[in-house]
Design a protein around this motif. Structure first.
Motif, PDB file in Angstrom:
ATOM      1  N   GLU A 153      -6.996  15.118   2.405  1.00 13.33           N
ATOM      2  CA  GLU A 153      -6.664  14.072   1.438  1.00 13.33           C
ATOM      3  C   GLU A 153      -6.806  14.556  -0.001  1.00 13.33           C
ATOM      4  O   GLU A 153      -5.965  14.258  -0.846  1.00 13.33           O
ATOM      5  CB  GLU A 153      -7.550  12.845   1.673  1.00 13.33           C
ATOM      6  CG  GLU A 153      -7.197  12.070   2.929  1.00 13.33           C
ATOM      7  CD  GLU A 153      -7.881  10.727   2.988  1.00 13.33           C
ATOM      8  OE1 GLU A 153      -8.508  10.332   1.976  1.00 13.33           O
ATOM      9  OE2 GLU A 153      -7.778  10.057   4.026  1.00 13.33           O
ATOM     10  N   ASP A 196       1.481  -0.023  -0.620  1.00 17.54           N
ATOM     11  CA  ASP A 196       0.395   0.792  -0.066  1.00 17.54           C
ATOM     12  C   ASP A 196       0.245   2.121  -0.808  1.00 17.54           C
ATOM     13  O   ASP A 196      -0.855   2.673  -0.870  1.00 17.54           O
ATOM     14  CB  ASP A 196       0.623   1.056   1.423  1.00 17.54           C
ATOM     15  CG  ASP A 196       0.264  -0.158   2.278  1.00 17.54           C
ATOM     16  OD1 ASP A 196      -0.406  -1.068   1.749  1.00 17.54           O
ATOM     17  OD2 ASP A 196       0.643  -0.181   3.466  1.00 17.54           O
ATOM     18  N   ARG A 216      -3.312   3.182  -2.404  1.00 20.90           N
ATOM     19  CA  ARG A 216      -3.967   4.443  -2.041  1.00 20.90           C
ATOM     20  C   ARG A 216      -4.347   5.257  -3.263  1.00 20.90           C
ATOM     21  O   ARG A 216      -5.364   5.959  -3.263  1.00 20.90           O
ATOM     22  CB  ARG A 216      -3.037   5.272  -1.137  1.00 20.90           C
ATOM     23  CG  ARG A 216      -3.544   6.664  -0.802  1.00 20.90           C
ATOM     24  CD  ARG A 216      -4.843   6.601  -0.023  1.00 20.90           C
ATOM     25  NE  ARG A 216      -5.459   7.903   0.146  1.00 20.90           N
ATOM     26  CZ  ARG A 216      -6.258   8.499  -0.731  1.00 20.90           C
ATOM     27  NH1 ARG A 216      -6.534   7.902  -1.886  1.00 20.90           N
ATOM     28  NH2 ARG A 216      -6.788   9.679  -0.490  1.00 20.90           N
TER      29      ARG A 216
END
Length: 323
Positions: A31, A276, A280
């Motif tokens: 990530e 979304d 995020r």
């Protein structure tokens, strides 16, 4: 100009290949690697704040090595001068002319290690180049090229001999994140790997700077529906109106969030942004730009906690936006 399916697929594939290559040097941090690449392809800069030995420098080196471009590393210290970063004009007696000698800031990926150890004067030398991708010395502007990205690191626990980054400097960073310690399984993988030579693993470049420039241009063409733009605006406005803050996010933060969301969407193979994507990226893009009320900080309130509350209360568009 509308992106084609083939262009979106190529972008997503190239993005995935870059992530996989960098993860050869930084295990278990997918990530964060994705965020750093999103930052690069959004023409932004990344601030990594974490404890020593978590791989901040390794991540920056791995990104630089993955590009067929120039990389540089600046170790920030209290005695570092602005000219040590930007470069200096020197008189050449042979030609009887002043010549500009480039500093280490003239690279595609610049690692600014322990940036908060430099004096405010030296830190301010980065403001122009991070915002406008140019350096002005003796009244003459010099372009640093494209792509250009600063990855700055700082240690959150060693504060002796450091200078806190001012809000104007923090606002120049598109994102702020941290790597954190690896989990148990990744720790075992790291320990079981063959001993690397000093300086860490060497990666082969897998993409040219021209291809990166093309990816940057493609990301700007991603569609953002008006409903999503209104959602971004409401989030930014909510940070200013929150009782816990004395300074919320500026319109620059909203532009940064929109720009990053475009890249994040295209990395997922979509030519349009969905709510979304905004959710995020809200934490890494917005949190470091917020200044909390000192009394709230004393109570244990954090910018991340305030954003979590805002994300749960500010209504997001229900319909999926598409091009």
């Amino acid at each position: 100009m509308t992106l084609t399916t083939e262009q979106s697929a190529w972008f997503a594939t190239s993005f995935g290949q870059l992530v996989a290559n960098i993860e050869r040097a930084v295990l278990g941090k997918t990530e964060v690697v994705q965020l750093v690449l999103t930052c690069l392809l959004s023409e932004g800069h990344m601030l990594l704040e974490d404890f020593p030995g978590t791989g901040k420098t390794s991540l920056a080196r791995a990104l630089a090595q993955s590009l067929q471009g120039k990389q540089s590393r600046i170790q920030f210290t209290p005695d570092l001068l602005p000219s040590d970063v930007t470069g200096v004009t020197i008189f050449d007696q042979r030609t009887e002319r002043f010549e500009f000698h480039q500093g280490p800031i003239f690279a595609n990926v610049v690692l600014a290690d322990e940036i908060n150890r430099a004096s405010p004067k030296t830190q301010s030398a980065l403001l122009e180049v991070m915002e406008e991708s140019q350096v002005t010395v003796d009244g003459v502007s010099h372009q640093v090229g494209r792509p250009f990205m600063v990855i700055a690191t700082q240690n959150p626990i060693e504060q002796a001999g450091t200078y806190r980054l001012p809000e104007a400097q923090l606002d120049r960073f598109l994102m702020k994140s941290s790597l954190g310690y690896p989990d148990h399984d990744d720790s075992v993988r790291i320990l079981s790997a063959p001993p690397a030579r000093r300086g860490g693993i060497e990666l082969d470049p897998i993409i040219t700077t021209d291809a990166v420039a093309s990816m940057v241009e493609m990301a700007t063409q991603v569609h953002v529906d008006t409903a999503v733009l209104e959602y971004v605006a409401r989030l930014v406005e909510a940070t200013r109106e929150a009782n816990e803050t004395v300074l919320g996010c500026s319109i620059r933060a909203g532009l940064a969030l929109t720009r990053a969301a475009r890249t994040w969407a295209l990395a997922a193979g979509r030519s349009y942004v969905v709510p979304d994507d905004v959710k995020r990226l809200a934490q890494p893009v917005l949190a470091h730009r917020m200044v909390l009320d000192p009394e709230e900080e004393f109570r244990g309130t954090t910018a991340a906690g305030v954003l979590d509350r805002l994300l749960s209360t500010v209504p997001a568009p229900q319909e999926r936006a598409s091009a």
